[in-house]
Design a protein around this motif. Sequence first.
Motif, PDB file in Angstrom:
ATOM      1  N   HIS A   1       1.296   6.177   7.182  1.00  0.00           N
ATOM      2  CA  HIS A   1       2.727   6.038   6.886  1.00  0.00           C
ATOM      3  C   HIS A   1       3.025   4.743   6.132  1.00  0.00           C
ATOM      4  CE1 HIS A   1       4.107   8.897  10.362  1.00  0.00           C
ATOM      5  NE2 HIS A   1       3.620   9.543   9.319  1.00  0.00           N
ATOM      6  N   SER A   2       2.215   3.720   6.357  1.00  0.00           N
ATOM      7  CA  SER A   2       2.475   2.434   5.712  1.00  0.00           C
ATOM      8  C   SER A   2       2.413   2.535   4.198  1.00  0.00           C
ATOM      9  CB  SER A   2       1.487   1.370   6.209  1.00  0.00           C
ATOM     10  OG  SER A   2       0.183   1.584   5.683  1.00  0.00           O
ATOM     11  N   TRP A   3       1.671   3.516   3.674  1.00  0.00           N
ATOM     12  CA  TRP A   3       1.617   3.671   2.220  1.00  0.00           C
ATOM     13  C   TRP A   3       3.010   3.997   1.662  1.00  0.00           C
ATOM     14  CZ3 TRP A   3      -1.106   2.282  -1.742  1.00  0.00           C
ATOM     15  CH2 TRP A   3      -0.848   2.872  -2.987  1.00  0.00           C
ATOM     16  N   ALA A   4       3.782   4.767   2.413  1.00  0.00           N
ATOM     17  CA  ALA A   4       5.138   5.101   1.985  1.00  0.00           C
ATOM     18  C   ALA A   4       6.118   3.989   2.337  1.00  0.00           C
ATOM     19  CB  ALA A   4       5.587   6.413   2.632  1.00  0.00           C
ATOM     20  N   LEU A   5       5.996   3.437   3.536  1.00  0.00           N
ATOM     21  CA  LEU A   5       6.986   2.484   4.027  1.00  0.00           C
ATOM     22  C   LEU A   5       6.827   1.085   3.432  1.00  0.00           C
ATOM     23  CD1 LEU A   5       6.898   3.499   7.789  1.00  0.00           C
ATOM     24  CD2 LEU A   5       8.560   4.201   6.068  1.00  0.00           C
ATOM     25  N   LYS A   6       5.606   0.716   3.092  1.00  0.00           N
ATOM     26  CA  LYS A   6       5.332  -0.624   2.557  1.00  0.00           C
ATOM     27  C   LYS A   6       4.734  -0.546   1.156  1.00  0.00           C
ATOM     28  CE  LYS A   6       6.672  -2.487   6.395  1.00  0.00           C
ATOM     29  NZ  LYS A   6       7.956  -3.214   6.461  1.00  0.00           N
ATOM     30  N   ARG A   7       5.165   0.455   0.425  1.00  0.00           N
ATOM     31  CA  ARG A   7       4.598   0.665  -0.909  1.00  0.00           C
ATOM     32  C   ARG A   7       4.857  -0.533  -1.821  1.00  0.00           C
ATOM     33  NH1 ARG A   7       4.576   6.687  -3.344  1.00  0.00           N
ATOM     34  NH2 ARG A   7       2.922   6.412  -4.871  1.00  0.00           N
ATOM     35  N   TRP A   8       5.986  -1.199  -1.604  1.00  0.00           N
ATOM     36  CA  TRP A   8       6.310  -2.380  -2.419  1.00  0.00           C
ATOM     37  C   TRP A   8       5.228  -3.444  -2.305  1.00  0.00           C
ATOM     38  CZ3 TRP A   8       6.573  -6.891   0.308  1.00  0.00           C
ATOM     39  CH2 TRP A   8       6.785  -6.780   1.708  1.00  0.00           C
ATOM     40  N   HIS A   9       4.672  -3.566  -1.101  1.00  0.00           N
ATOM     41  CA  HIS A   9       3.633  -4.576  -0.881  1.00  0.00           C
ATOM     42  C   HIS A   9       2.345  -4.194  -1.616  1.00  0.00           C
ATOM     43  CE1 HIS A   9       1.009  -7.443   1.125  1.00  0.00           C
ATOM     44  NE2 HIS A   9       0.235  -6.437   1.494  1.00  0.00           N
ATOM     45  N   PHE A  10       1.953  -2.931  -1.495  1.00  0.00           N
ATOM     46  CA  PHE A  10       0.722  -2.492  -2.147  1.00  0.00           C
ATOM     47  C   PHE A  10       0.865  -2.502  -3.667  1.00  0.00           C
ATOM     48  CE2 PHE A  10       0.654  -0.140   2.012  1.00  0.00           C
ATOM     49  CZ  PHE A  10      -0.245  -1.013   2.618  1.00  0.00           C
ATOM     50  N   LYS A  11       2.082  -2.207  -4.133  1.00  0.00           N
ATOM     51  CA  LYS A  11       2.336  -2.254  -5.570  1.00  0.00           C
ATOM     52  C   LYS A  11       2.212  -3.689  -6.082  1.00  0.00           C
ATOM     53  CE  LYS A  11       5.680  -0.829  -9.087  1.00  0.00           C
ATOM     54  NZ  LYS A  11       7.024  -0.190  -9.328  1.00  0.00           N
ATOM     55  N   LYS A  12       2.731  -4.626  -5.304  1.00  0.00           N
ATOM     56  CA  LYS A  12       2.640  -6.043  -5.676  1.00  0.00           C
ATOM     57  C   LYS A  12       1.182  -6.488  -5.752  1.00  0.00           C
ATOM     58  CE  LYS A  12       4.493 -10.570  -4.340  1.00  0.00           C
ATOM     59  NZ  LYS A  12       5.338 -11.288  -3.347  1.00  0.00           N
ATOM     60  N   ARG A  13       0.370  -5.939  -4.881  1.00  0.00           N
ATOM     61  CA  ARG A  13      -1.064  -6.254  -4.880  1.00  0.00           C
ATOM     62  C   ARG A  13      -1.832  -5.479  -5.942  1.00  0.00           C
ATOM     63  NH1 ARG A  13      -4.214  -5.397   0.408  1.00  0.00           N
ATOM     64  NH2 ARG A  13      -5.794  -6.072  -1.070  1.00  0.00           N
ATOM     65  N   GLU A  14      -1.143  -4.565  -6.627  1.00  0.00           N
ATOM     66  CA  GLU A  14      -1.767  -3.670  -7.605  1.00  0.00           C
ATOM     67  C   GLU A  14      -2.892  -2.866  -6.960  1.00  0.00           C
ATOM     68  OE1 GLU A  14      -2.927  -5.990 -11.001  1.00  0.00           O
ATOM     69  OE2 GLU A  14      -0.855  -6.406 -11.584  1.00  0.00           O
ATOM     70  N   LEU A  15      -2.616  -2.414  -5.738  1.00  0.00           N
ATOM     71  CA  LEU A  15      -3.587  -1.619  -4.986  1.00  0.00           C
ATOM     72  C   LEU A  15      -3.327  -0.142  -5.232  1.00  0.00           C
ATOM     73  CD1 LEU A  15      -5.900  -1.838  -2.854  1.00  0.00           C
ATOM     74  CD2 LEU A  15      -4.144  -1.495  -1.110  1.00  0.00           C
ATOM     75  N   ALA A  16      -4.229   0.530  -5.890  1.00  0.00           N
ATOM     76  CA  ALA A  16      -4.080   1.958  -6.188  1.00  0.00           C
ATOM     77  C   ALA A  16      -4.267   2.776  -4.913  1.00  0.00           C
ATOM     78  CB  ALA A  16      -5.092   2.389  -7.240  1.00  0.00           C
TER      79      ALA A  16
END
Length: 202
Positions: free
Chosen positions: A169-184
Amino acid sequence: MEEKPVTKGGDQDLEQMRDRVAEAAARLYEKKGRSATVEEIAEASGLSVPVAYQFVKKPSDIMLLIMERLQAKFSKGVMTSVVEGAPALDRLLEAISQFYRVVETDAAKVTLVYRDSLTLDKTGRKRIMQLERDVVEVFKAILDDGVASGEFRVLDTDLAAYDMVMAGHSWALKRWHFKKRELAFDTFLARQQDLFAAMVRP
């Protein structure tokens, strides 16, 4: 062209209509919130109002429909991809892949369920919790099998199963964080699989 009424004989058509209503409802709820009406959902789904009303009549019906479709997608993916009799680790990694890919595809719906589920009545909240529990049980059953066969060492399989679901679920809820990290997404999935594989091994 006049819309045909939903009948018990057309299971495939029924599922397609249900999917169309769920997709339209999710899009409208994301934009308008609970002010979206069944009439608007019917128009967005390309179905008549009477047909849409067979699936949703009030906001709680819409939320439950969205959650049910997410759970159904995951269950279908696991049933067709996880081979019975395969090593527990292989089954676990495939289940993680299937669930996380559903979250990736329907991230907006996952976020919507989290945002609006607390607005449901008691019956609706119980149903949402049960649907989530159904997903957790898939992971728990695989973990229990691995523990029984000696392939896994997990002290609390229920807690571990919930950790896997929440990480997805964190992929949807914290997507902003992963996007900032440029994590595909594929990298996120592979690293989560590595993390949980290390966690369950003896």
